[in-house]
Design a protein around this motif. Structure first.
Motif, mmCIF file in Angstrom:
data_model
loop_
_atom_site.group_PDB
_atom_site.id
_atom_site.type_symbol
_atom_site.label_atom_id
_atom_site.label_comp_id
_atom_site.label_asym_id
_atom_site.label_seq_id
_atom_site.Cartn_x
_atom_site.Cartn_y
_atom_site.Cartn_z
ATOM 1 N N ARG A 1 2.162 -2.111 9.102
ATOM 2 C CA ARG A 1 0.869 -2.275 8.438
ATOM 3 C C ARG A 1 -0.074 -3.146 9.261
ATOM 4 N N ILE A 2 -1.364 -2.964 9.015
ATOM 5 C CA ILE A 2 -2.357 -3.909 9.514
ATOM 6 C C ILE A 2 -2.166 -5.213 8.743
ATOM 7 N N LYS A 3 -2.168 -6.329 9.424
ATOM 8 C CA LYS A 3 -2.023 -7.615 8.753
ATOM 9 C C LYS A 3 -3.176 -7.798 7.763
ATOM 10 N N GLY A 4 -2.833 -8.048 6.503
ATOM 11 C CA GLY A 4 -3.848 -8.188 5.464
ATOM 12 C C GLY A 4 -3.977 -6.967 4.579
ATOM 13 N N ILE A 5 -3.414 -5.826 5.015
ATOM 14 C CA ILE A 5 -3.384 -4.605 4.210
ATOM 15 C C ILE A 5 -1.982 -4.448 3.635
ATOM 16 N N GLU A 6 -1.889 -4.431 2.314
ATOM 17 C CA GLU A 6 -0.574 -4.413 1.671
ATOM 18 C C GLU A 6 0.062 -3.035 1.661
ATOM 19 N N ARG A 7 -0.761 -1.994 1.392
ATOM 20 C CA ARG A 7 -0.217 -0.639 1.299
ATOM 21 C C ARG A 7 -1.131 0.350 2.031
ATOM 22 N N PRO A 8 -0.543 1.299 2.761
ATOM 23 C CA PRO A 8 -1.369 2.317 3.410
ATOM 24 C C PRO A 8 -1.901 3.314 2.396
ATOM 25 N N ALA A 9 -2.888 4.105 2.799
ATOM 26 C CA ALA A 9 -3.485 5.085 1.900
ATOM 27 C C ALA A 9 -3.858 6.344 2.681
ATOM 28 N N ILE A 10 -3.767 7.487 2.017
ATOM 29 C CA ILE A 10 -4.121 8.762 2.634
ATOM 30 C C ILE A 10 -5.562 9.100 2.274
ATOM 31 N N VAL A 11 -6.384 9.406 3.280
ATOM 32 C CA VAL A 11 -7.768 9.797 3.030
ATOM 33 C C VAL A 11 -7.906 11.298 3.282
ATOM 34 N N THR A 12 -8.435 12.007 2.287
ATOM 35 C CA THR A 12 -8.505 13.466 2.344
ATOM 36 C C THR A 12 -9.944 13.951 2.162
ATOM 37 N N PRO A 13 -10.419 14.847 3.031
ATOM 38 C CA PRO A 13 -11.778 15.384 2.895
ATOM 39 C C PRO A 13 -11.841 16.493 1.847
ATOM 40 N N PRO B 1 -5.563 11.565 7.586
ATOM 41 C CA PRO B 1 -5.114 10.308 8.187
ATOM 42 C C PRO B 1 -4.462 9.372 7.170
ATOM 43 N N LEU B 2 -3.420 8.685 7.614
ATOM 44 C CA LEU B 2 -2.822 7.596 6.847
ATOM 45 C C LEU B 2 -3.460 6.308 7.356
ATOM 46 N N LEU B 3 -4.302 5.707 6.543
ATOM 47 C CA LEU B 3 -5.016 4.498 6.944
ATOM 48 C C LEU B 3 -4.303 3.253 6.428
ATOM 49 N N GLY B 4 -4.533 2.142 7.125
ATOM 50 C CA GLY B 4 -3.906 0.883 6.726
ATOM 51 C C GLY B 4 -2.725 0.506 7.594
ATOM 52 N N ILE B 5 -2.289 1.425 8.451
ATOM 53 C CA ILE B 5 -1.218 1.115 9.397
ATOM 54 C C ILE B 5 -1.839 0.706 10.724
ATOM 55 N N ASP B 6 -1.057 0.026 11.552
ATOM 56 C CA ASP B 6 -1.573 -0.507 12.815
ATOM 57 C C ASP B 6 -1.471 0.534 13.929
ATOM 58 N N GLY B 7 -2.053 1.681 13.669
ATOM 59 C CA GLY B 7 -2.024 2.796 14.603
ATOM 60 C C GLY B 7 -2.616 4.011 13.916
ATOM 61 N N THR B 8 -2.461 5.181 14.522
ATOM 62 C CA THR B 8 -3.024 6.410 13.963
ATOM 63 C C THR B 8 -1.917 7.391 13.631
ATOM 64 N N LEU B 9 -1.928 7.890 12.400
ATOM 65 C CA LEU B 9 -0.961 8.897 11.967
ATOM 66 C C LEU B 9 -1.680 9.927 11.109
ATOM 67 N N ILE B 10 -1.543 11.188 11.487
ATOM 68 C CA ILE B 10 -2.147 12.288 10.743
ATOM 69 C C ILE B 10 -1.050 13.066 10.031
ATOM 70 N N ILE B 11 -1.180 13.196 8.712
ATOM 71 C CA ILE B 11 -0.199 13.941 7.926
ATOM 72 C C ILE B 11 -0.700 15.368 7.756
ATOM 73 N N SER B 12 0.080 16.324 8.251
ATOM 74 C CA SER B 12 -0.298 17.735 8.144
ATOM 75 C C SER B 12 0.484 18.420 7.032
ATOM 76 N N HIS B 13 -0.083 19.498 6.537
ATOM 77 C CA HIS B 13 0.545 20.281 5.472
ATOM 78 C C HIS B 13 1.887 20.831 5.947
ATOM 79 N N GLY B 14 2.850 20.890 5.043
ATOM 80 C CA GLY B 14 4.180 21.381 5.392
ATOM 81 C C GLY B 14 4.187 22.816 5.863
ATOM 82 N N SER B 15 3.196 23.601 5.445
ATOM 83 C CA SER B 15 3.136 25.010 5.855
ATOM 84 C C SER B 15 2.165 25.235 7.011
ATOM 85 N N SER B 16 1.872 24.170 7.743
ATOM 86 C CA SER B 16 0.928 24.272 8.862
ATOM 87 C C SER B 16 1.435 25.220 9.949
#
Length: 339
Positions: free
Chosen positions: A118-130, A289-304
């Motif tokens: 996690r980013i220091k100061g962020i307790e839980r990550p969150a998924i942002v979806t358009p 994107p999964l935001l709140g972590i100390d890096g970049t992670l993109i979660i893709s659909h299982g049927s991608s």
């Protein structure tokens, strides 16, 4: 360009479609890609497509896979050589700048939280979806499923994460941030929502535009809509189902409408496919994107399939270039210093 690690064993069509998506991203965008998984299978697909010697494609072997039905936390701790675990470690170690994770959302969130951190100061990550809106752009829903039982402080942090994403990655000049609730009044909703409303009203990180009702999401009245992960995921899945219902009803109406309706439908089909259906195709975005972590992670659909993976890699590069964790850290540091 940023180097992107891809979990080549995640999803329903791995590794073929995942590797093909990686190849397309390299060909179309020149983004360096690290394919993580069964190296024998991955190298065969690369060879079949004439890319076994491409200097922008690297293969790292991983002997295990976290399956969809496994408990994410237990599997992540037990399977140290799982493809998503290895990919996350590459970011943690600074060998890659981002991860694309098709397959289990739970495994991806766990990899982000425990593997990258996690980013220091962020307790839980969150998924942002358009979500497509009436103004031709997107409304960004955060959280769409990472944390089902957050505290008001978590939702405040989610709002900050969503604001930074909308402003710096999506280049919305001054994003309007709203809190998903059952009414526009500040006193409406559960204790969680009224307490969060108070926190959002008092903070000085960004302008708070008030409560957003469910019907406001597709209008574009708000650029970022903050929610707990449970409600956000329900909204997202309901929207997906409603979209499918609309298409079914449209086809049925054309079928029942006779010859003229069928001719009209035939004339409309190219425009609908180009201007409407494209906006609702998850493959166009590639992932969330999964935001709140100390890096970049993109979660893709299982049927991608390949197209979605290609676009997820493009999105991963875009998010990584804007260095969202650094922006969030700077904001939180200023807040701590002012206390």
């Amino acid at each position: 360009m940023k180097k992107v690690a891809v979990d080549a064993m995640g999803g329903d069509f791995a590794p073929l479609e995942i590797v093909l998506g990686g190849i397309q991203a390299v060909r179309d965008y020149k983004i360096p890609v690290v394919l993580v998984g069964d190296s024998e299978q991955i190298r065969k697909i690369l060879a079949d497509n004439g890319e076994e010697a491409n200097s922008l494609i690297e293969v790292i072997h991983a002997s295990q896979v976290i399956e969809m039905g496994e408990h994410p936390g237990m599997a992540f701790r037990k399977k140290k050589d799982a493809s998503i675990s290895v990919a996350a470690r590459l970011v943690k170690q600074g060998k890659c700048d981002a991860v694309v994770a098709p397959g289990s959302t739970g495994a991806a969130v766990t990899a982000g939280l425990l593997g990258i951190g996690r980013i220091k100061g962020i307790e839980r990550p969150a998924i942002v979806t358009p979500i497509p809106n009436e103004k031709g752009g997107h409304t960004f829903l955060i959280d769409a499923g990472a944390s089902a039982n957050p505290k008001p402080e978590n939702l405040l942090q989610n709002a900050l994460l969503g604001y930074n994403y909308a402003k710096y990655v999506r280049h919305i000049k001054e994003p309007r941030v709203g809190l998903l609730n059952i009414g526009s009044e500040s006193t409406k909703g559960s204790a969680l929502m009224t307490e969060t409303y108070e926190l959002l009203s008092k903070q000085t990180w960004f302008p708070f535009a008030g409560n957003a009702e469910g019907r406001d999401i597709p209008t574009g009245e708000f650029d970022v809509v903050v929610s707990d992960g449970f409600t956000g995921n329900v909204v997202l899945k309901f929207g997906e189902g409603l979209g499918k219902l609309f298409i079914t009803l449209l086809k049925d109406s054309i079928y029942r409408g006779g010859v003229l309706a069928k001719l009209g439908g035939l004339l409309l089909k190219p425009a609908l496919k180009k201007y409407m259906m494209k906006k609702f195709d998850y493959a166009e975005e590639g992932g969330a994107p999964l935001l709140g972590i100390d890096g970049t992670l993109i979660i893709s659909h299982g049927s991608s399939r390949a197209k979605a993976i290609r676009n997820a890699i493009r999105l991963a590069n875009q998010v990584a270039e804007e260095e969202i964790p650094t922006l969030v850290k700077n904001t939180l540091n200023v807040a701590i210093e002012s206390e």
